[in-house]
Design an enzyme around this catalytic site. Structure first.
Site, PDB file in Angstrom:
ATOM      1  N   GLU A 121      -6.516 -11.810   6.741  1.00  8.22           N
ATOM      2  CA  GLU A 121      -7.286 -10.570   6.772  1.00  8.22           C
ATOM      3  C   GLU A 121      -8.662 -10.712   6.141  1.00  8.22           C
ATOM      4  O   GLU A 121      -9.246  -9.725   5.671  1.00  8.22           O
ATOM      5  CB  GLU A 121      -6.492  -9.452   6.092  1.00  8.22           C
ATOM      6  CG  GLU A 121      -5.788  -9.855   4.804  1.00  8.22           C
ATOM      7  CD  GLU A 121      -4.736  -8.860   4.362  1.00  8.22           C
ATOM      8  OE1 GLU A 121      -4.820  -7.670   4.723  1.00  8.22           O
ATOM      9  OE2 GLU A 121      -3.812  -9.271   3.631  1.00  8.22           O
ATOM     10  N   ASP A 174      -8.610  -4.897   6.535  1.00  5.33           N
ATOM     11  CA  ASP A 174      -9.303  -5.751   5.570  1.00  5.33           C
ATOM     12  C   ASP A 174     -10.202  -6.767   6.260  1.00  5.33           C
ATOM     13  O   ASP A 174     -11.255  -7.131   5.727  1.00  5.33           O
ATOM     14  CB  ASP A 174      -8.297  -6.455   4.663  1.00  5.33           C
ATOM     15  CG  ASP A 174      -7.792  -5.546   3.552  1.00  5.33           C
ATOM     16  OD1 ASP A 174      -8.618  -5.073   2.757  1.00  5.33           O
ATOM     17  OD2 ASP A 174      -6.583  -5.296   3.492  1.00  5.33           O
ATOM     18  N   HIS A 176       0.805  -1.223   0.000  1.00  5.96           N
ATOM     19  CA  HIS A 176       0.000   0.000   0.000  1.00  5.96           C
ATOM     20  C   HIS A 176       0.840   1.277   0.000  1.00  5.96           C
ATOM     21  O   HIS A 176       0.296   2.361   0.174  1.00  5.96           O
ATOM     22  CB  HIS A 176      -0.943   0.015   1.209  1.00  5.96           C
ATOM     23  CG  HIS A 176      -2.011  -1.040   1.145  1.00  5.96           C
ATOM     24  ND1 HIS A 176      -2.973  -1.064   0.166  1.00  5.96           N
ATOM     25  CD2 HIS A 176      -2.257  -2.108   1.944  1.00  5.96           C
ATOM     26  CE1 HIS A 176      -3.780  -2.098   0.356  1.00  5.96           C
ATOM     27  NE2 HIS A 176      -3.365  -2.754   1.421  1.00  5.96           N
TER      28      HIS A 176
END
Length: 281
Positions: free
Chosen positions: A166, A192, A53
């Site tokens: 997740e 998530d 990310h």
């Protein structure tokens, strides 16, 4: 850095979490080697370079690894040297091979939902007969271009695989994922996971928190250490008290943003309010 007979670096993070020694880390998301070099001397046990990310690619990660190594080499003998970890953008055997050849010993692989996926990544991390990692270390920083004469024989013992769970599917399979041979630790992704559970943007929702608490206990029952990212100090302490072995307690870019906003707010009336992220990464 501690070494074994042939010079291959011992993985201090892997040793520590296998003994359930608490390891406190910081997330690196700026994509900047200068920042990585600076924070490497601040006392954290580990630093995670985020390739999922944050704007970190292969060469950018290499620069940060070199910066961390440079900073570590100038620390006083009594100072703590941080262990670099890299989160890949995806759990892909080709990327695993490339980043291991950069000299990364510990990888965090996202979105592991099944024990089959975990087993595939464990194999990609290790040379035969334990796995199927391709051999090219003679060209690479990992073996210091063959200056570590026994790298091929000793690398398997020093690599560390952290798998990230997740999703609800991953939680349902967490016992088998944690018990997978070659998985060294299980990292829980609250952001998530909360979305997968139907609570988008609410990692602190009571049902999410309860699910994570159960997951930590199940990981421990499988004989593996657990990890998490918690940017709220009270929340980080909560997870450590619950039995999490390795926790990231902040993100470099968030710390900079909050400090800058806080400073501006003390001198201007139009500055945006300081907002501490609760969404996770």
């Amino acid at each position: 850095m501690t070494t074994i007979a042939s010079g291959v670096p011992v993985n201090p993070f892997k040793q520590a979490i296998s003994q359930r020694d608490r390891q406190i880390g910081l997330w690196l998301a700026t994509g900047d080697a200068y920042v990585a070099e600076m924070v490497a001397g601040t006392g954290f046990d580990w630093l995670l370079i985020d390739g999922e990310h944050a704007p970190n690619d292969l060469r950018g990660t290499l620069a940060q690894l070199q910066a961390i190594a440079s900073a570590t080499s100038t620390l006083p003998a009594t100072a703590k040297a941080p262990h670099p970890i890299v989160r890949l953008p995806t759990a892909d055997p080709v990327l695993v091979k490339q980043y291991l050849e950069l000299g990364v010993q510990t990888l965090l692989l996202p979105m592991i939902d099944t024990p089959e996926q975990a087993a595939s990544m464990a194999s990609a991390m290790r040379y035969r007969p334990m796995g199927n990692r391709g051999i090219g270390c003679g060209l690479a920083r990992s073996s210091r271009w063959n200056r570590f004469s026994s790298y091929l024989q000793e690398a398997n013992a020093q690599v560390c695989l952290l798998v990230q769970v997740e999703t609800v599917e991953a939680l349902n399979n967490i016992d088998e994922i944690a018990a997978t041979p070659g998985v060294d630790g299980v990292f829980i992704g609250p952001a998530d996971l909360s979305a997968s559970m139907g609570f988008l943007g609410q990692p602190g929702h009571p049902e999410v928190v309860a699910a994570i608490q159960k997951a930590v206990a199940r990981i421990a029952a499988a004989g593996k250490p657990s990890g998490i990212l918690a940017t709220q100090e009270a929340q980080a302490h909560q997870w450590l008290e619950a039995g999490v072995s390795f926790a990231a307690v902040g993100v470099d870019i968030s710390l900079l943003s909050m400090a800058a906003q806080g400073l501006a707010s003390r001198f201007t009336q139009t500055a945006s309010p300081v907002v501490v992220s609760r969404n996770g990464y």
